[in-house]
Design an enzyme around this catalytic site. Structure first.
Site, PDB file in Angstrom:
ATOM      1  N   GLY A  10       2.766 -10.665  -5.626  1.00 56.09           N
ATOM      2  CA  GLY A  10       1.685 -10.746  -4.694  1.00 56.09           C
ATOM      3  C   GLY A  10       0.610 -11.033  -5.269  1.00 56.09           C
ATOM      4  NE  ARG A  14      -4.122  -5.967   1.374  1.00 53.23           N
ATOM      5  CZ  ARG A  14      -3.097  -5.411   1.946  1.00 53.23           C
ATOM      6  NH1 ARG A  14      -3.128  -4.526   3.102  1.00 53.23           N
ATOM      7  NH2 ARG A  14      -1.912  -5.564   1.399  1.00 53.23           N
ATOM      8  CG  ASP A 102       2.014  -2.346  -3.764  1.00 50.91           C
ATOM      9  OD1 ASP A 102       2.987  -2.057  -3.630  1.00 50.91           O
ATOM     10  OD2 ASP A 102       1.477  -2.781  -2.858  1.00 50.91           O
ATOM     11  CD  GLU A 152       5.127  -4.780   7.343  1.00 48.23           C
ATOM     12  OE1 GLU A 152       4.030  -4.717   7.001  1.00 48.23           O
ATOM     13  OE2 GLU A 152       6.122  -4.118   7.178  1.00 48.23           O
ATOM     14  CG  ASN A 167       9.067   0.413   4.782  1.00 49.70           C
ATOM     15  OD1 ASN A 167       9.574   0.935   3.828  1.00 49.70           O
ATOM     16  ND2 ASN A 167       8.960  -0.943   4.553  1.00 49.70           N
ATOM     17  CG  ASN A 223      -2.099  -2.442   0.044  1.00 52.40           C
ATOM     18  OD1 ASN A 223      -1.325  -3.010  -0.729  1.00 52.40           O
ATOM     19  ND2 ASN A 223      -1.794  -1.697   0.908  1.00 52.40           N
ATOM     20  CE  LYS A 347     -16.880  -0.513 -41.308  1.00 49.72           C
ATOM     21  NZ  LYS A 347     -16.992  -1.649 -41.747  1.00 49.72           N
ATOM     22  CE1 TYR A 362     -22.069   1.823 -40.176  1.00 47.24           C
ATOM     23  CE2 TYR A 362     -23.130   0.607 -42.327  1.00 47.24           C
ATOM     24  CZ  TYR A 362     -22.066   1.050 -41.503  1.00 47.24           C
ATOM     25  OH  TYR A 362     -20.932   0.179 -41.327  1.00 47.24           O
TER      26      TYR A 362
HETATM   27  C1  UD1 Z   1       4.771  -3.518   2.341  1.00 47.89           C
HETATM   28  C2  UD1 Z   1       5.771  -3.459   3.604  1.00 47.89           C
HETATM   29  C3  UD1 Z   1       5.362  -2.289   4.514  1.00 47.89           C
HETATM   30  C4  UD1 Z   1       4.906  -1.001   3.650  1.00 47.89           C
HETATM   31  C5  UD1 Z   1       4.265  -1.036   2.426  1.00 47.89           C
HETATM   32  C6  UD1 Z   1       4.349   0.319   1.625  1.00 47.89           C
HETATM   33  C7  UD1 Z   1       6.559  -5.694   3.943  1.00 47.89           C
HETATM   34  C8  UD1 Z   1       6.405  -6.818   4.749  1.00 47.89           C
HETATM   35  N1  UD1 Z   1       5.776  -4.566   4.329  1.00 47.89           N
HETATM   36  O1  UD1 Z   1       3.413  -3.820   3.176  1.00 47.89           O
HETATM   37  O2  UD1 Z   1       6.384  -2.178   5.497  1.00 47.89           O
HETATM   38  O3  UD1 Z   1       4.791   0.103   4.533  1.00 47.89           O
HETATM   39  O4  UD1 Z   1       4.630  -2.131   1.708  1.00 47.89           O
HETATM   40  O5  UD1 Z   1       3.350  -0.002   0.468  1.00 47.89           O
HETATM   41  O6  UD1 Z   1       7.427  -5.529   3.050  1.00 47.89           O
HETATM   42  N2  UD1 Z   1       5.160  -9.135  -2.955  1.00 47.89           N
HETATM   43  C9  UD1 Z   1       5.748 -10.174  -3.521  1.00 47.89           C
HETATM   44  N3  UD1 Z   1       5.842 -11.460  -3.158  1.00 47.89           N
HETATM   45  C10 UD1 Z   1       5.246 -11.875  -1.775  1.00 47.89           C
HETATM   46  C11 UD1 Z   1       4.581 -10.751  -1.025  1.00 47.89           C
HETATM   47  C12 UD1 Z   1       4.412  -9.374  -1.696  1.00 47.89           C
HETATM   48  O7  UD1 Z   1       6.260 -10.316  -4.525  1.00 47.89           O
HETATM   49  O8  UD1 Z   1       5.218 -12.741  -1.313  1.00 47.89           O
HETATM   50  C13 UD1 Z   1       5.040  -8.044  -3.797  1.00 47.89           C
HETATM   51  C14 UD1 Z   1       3.547  -7.446  -3.846  1.00 47.89           C
HETATM   52  O9  UD1 Z   1       3.246  -7.786  -5.321  1.00 47.89           O
HETATM   53  C15 UD1 Z   1       3.640  -6.159  -3.588  1.00 47.89           C
HETATM   54  C16 UD1 Z   1       4.851  -5.804  -2.902  1.00 47.89           C
HETATM   55  O10 UD1 Z   1       5.548  -6.992  -2.893  1.00 47.89           O
HETATM   56  O11 UD1 Z   1       3.941  -5.418  -4.930  1.00 47.89           O
HETATM   57  C17 UD1 Z   1       4.239  -5.377  -1.351  1.00 47.89           C
HETATM   58  O12 UD1 Z   1       3.627  -6.400  -0.905  1.00 47.89           O
HETATM   59  P1  UD1 Z   1       2.093  -5.880  -0.120  1.00 47.89           P
HETATM   60  O13 UD1 Z   1       1.470  -7.468   0.510  1.00 47.89           O
HETATM   61  O14 UD1 Z   1       1.426  -4.961  -0.864  1.00 47.89           O
HETATM   62  O15 UD1 Z   1       2.648  -5.437   1.413  1.00 47.89           O
HETATM   63  P2  UD1 Z   1       2.067  -4.404   2.074  1.00 47.89           P
HETATM   64  O16 UD1 Z   1       1.334  -5.138   3.056  1.00 47.89           O
HETATM   65  O17 UD1 Z   1       1.642  -3.215   1.366  1.00 47.89           O
HETATM   66 CA    CA Z   2       1.125  -2.738  -0.651  1.00 49.54          CA
END
Ligand code: UD1
Ligand code: CA
Length: 453
Positions: A10, A14, A102, A152, A167, A223, A347, A362
């Site tokens: 991702g 944000r 994350d 979500e 979740n 985030n 240094k 120095y």
């Molecule tokens: C996600 C969960 C949510 C949960 C939350 C917990 C989904 C749809 N939602 O939401 O239910 O409560 O995490 O922290 O899963 N990523 C990818 N590819 C993508 C999108 C995301 O690799 O296309 C990765 C991001 O880098 C990140 C993780 O997946 O590490 C979560 O993505 P993020 O967009 O932060 O999801 P949340 O909205 O936090």
């Molecule tokens: Ca997240």
């Protein structure tokens, strides 16, 4: 035997940053490295990281880790991200753990719990927590012990938004995983393929879905910058508590920043505002004064660093002291009992035991012998505009204030340099070197000048 997939493709919109979200540092270490370390603690058979946004940078940051990489070209959601690991894992019988890049505070023990549920026969296990403010997280729908699904934030009605069980983004799956992933649709507010939709898909196929309840802190996702600061705060206070338990004295601990790679001995004292980074090591009974910044620096037992000193790649010997306002740069080595005072910069220089440089000097590319005194304002002129040269000063020497030692140059043991000298030739042992204009007194001149004769 299990596989592990970490989702890290991702963008992290944000965060409002050019840096991919998963590379933002927490106590000097990228967020993603926490997820990788947690995964490695359980010794997975295969460990796949799904990268996409800023893939090159993310892969570079992972080069020291034994991971496989899958690329998600377009970020179409977490289920789509996980599907990118299929070519690597399609022959793997399962179970498979899935976590997010994350969510850095997850503990290996919690993930082991999830795995065990699947080993015991559940099709899918997920981690949930109760948050006082669940905003932004997926809400868990339940009927008693049974988990029915996840909604979500973007798709949630006001009633669903009021649910506080969320979740946490950590899951274990049986071997049905990749088949189930293909059934995920993107008919939702974000037009994304949501991984938590697997709950409903697993259930529809008659497979059991169970939730494991975790502690709030470990579920904290990052985030935003605010959440990053919060997670860093959690890590920091845990680290401070640990060192205090091991005998470190911290005055106003909330003001002290230190990284996980730092090592401290019992009876170390840290004053408010201290910053300790990298491979800094502080020996027993040593003290670090207010607002000092130490990076990759070694303090031997009983050494003292006074307020506002900045040291990087330095060694401060037993009973030696530096500061206030000293600047120690890479290769500064202060042996036992050395004193380096206000506004002194050192240094790439070795100061043998008992050297004193109290003020405004120095010392660069120099070696100073035991017990030598460096006066205020002394400078080793080490750079000729092209190259650096070294200065050697012997034992028990005395360099008068405001002298310049133009390198390469050597001052012998027991020699003296008169204040204000510019030394361009070697000074023999026990000699006095004076290299400045001799003083003339013109009798009565000042009076005549003032009276305007
Ligand atoms: C996600 C969960 C949510 C949960 C939350 C917990 C989904 C749809 N939602 O939401 O239910 O409560 O995490 O922290 O899963 N990523 C990818 N590819 C993508 C999108 C995301 O690799 O296309 C990765 C991001 O880098 C990140 C993780 O997946 O590490 C979560 O993505 P993020 O967009 O932060 O999801 P949340 O909205 O936090
Ligand atoms: Ca997240």
């Amino acid at each position: 035997m299990h596989a592990h997939v970490i989702l890290a493709a991702g963008q992290g919109t944000r965060m409002k940053s050019r840096l991919p979200k998963v590379l933002h540092p927490l106590l000097g270490k990228p967020m993603l490295a926490y997820a990788v370390d947690t995964a490695l603690a359980l010794e997975p058979q295969r460990l796949v990281v799904v990268v996409g946004h800023g893939a090159e940078q993310v892969v570079e940051a992972l080069k020291a880790y034994p991971v496989e990489v899958a690329v998600q070209e377009e970020q179409l959601g977490t289920a789509h991200a996980l599907l990118q690991a299929e070519p690597l894992l399609k022959d793997f019988p399962g179970p498979t753990l899935v976590t997010q890049g994350d969510t850095p505070l997850l503990r290996p023990e919690t993930l082991r719990d999830l795995l065990e549920r699947v080993e015991e026969g559940a099709g899918m296990a997920l981690l949930t927590v109760e948050l006082s403010d669940p905003t932004g997280y997926g809400r868990i729908l339940r009927q008693g012990e049974e988990v029915l699904g996840n909604v979500e934030e973007k798709d949630a009605s006001p009633e669903v938004k009021a649910i506080r069980e969320v979740n946490a983004g950590a899951y274990a799956f049986d071997g049905f995983l990749f088949q189930a992933l293909k059934e995920v649709r993107n008919e939702n507010a974000a037009r994304e393929y949501y991984l938590p939709d697997l709950i409903a898909i697993y259930r529809a196929r008659g497979r059991r879905v169970v939730a494991v309840k975790g502690v709030v802190e470990e579920a904290l996702g990052v985030n935003t910058r605010e959440e990053l600061a919060r997670v860093e705060g959690v890590l920091l206070s845990a680290l401070r508590r640990e060192w205090m338990r091991k005998g470190v004295r911290m005055i106003l601990p909330e003001s002290i920043y230190l990284e996980a790679s730092v090592e401290l001995a019992p009876d170390v004292t840290l004053w408010p505002g201290v910053v300790l980074k990298g491979k800094t090591q502080i020996g027993e009974g040593a003290e670090v004064g207010p607002y000092a910044v130490l990076e990759d620096t070694l303090l031997e037992p009983g050494a003292r660093v006074l307020a506002h000193t900045v040291a990087q790649g330095a060694v401060i010997g037993r009973g030696a002291d530096a500061g206030p306002f000293a600047r120690l740069r890479p290769g500064a080595v202060l042996r036992e009992g050395v004193h380096v005072g206000n506004f002194v910069e050192v240094k790439n220089s070795l100061l043998h035991p008992g050297v004193k440089a109290g003020h405004l000097a120095y010392l660069g590319d120099a070696e100073v012998g035991e017990g030598t005194n460096i006066g205020a304002g002394v400078i080793t002129a080490n750079y000729d505009g092209k190259r650096k040269h070294r200065t050697f000063i012997g034992k028990g020497a005395f360099i008068g204030s405001n002298s310049v030692l133009v390198a390469p140059v050597r001052v012998g043991d027991g020699a003296m340099v008169g204040a204000g000298s510019v030394i361009t030739h070697d000074v023999p042992e026990d000699a006095l070197a004076v290299a400045r204009e001799r003083q003339r007194n013109l009798e009565g001149y000042a009076r005549r000048k003032l009276e305007g004769d």
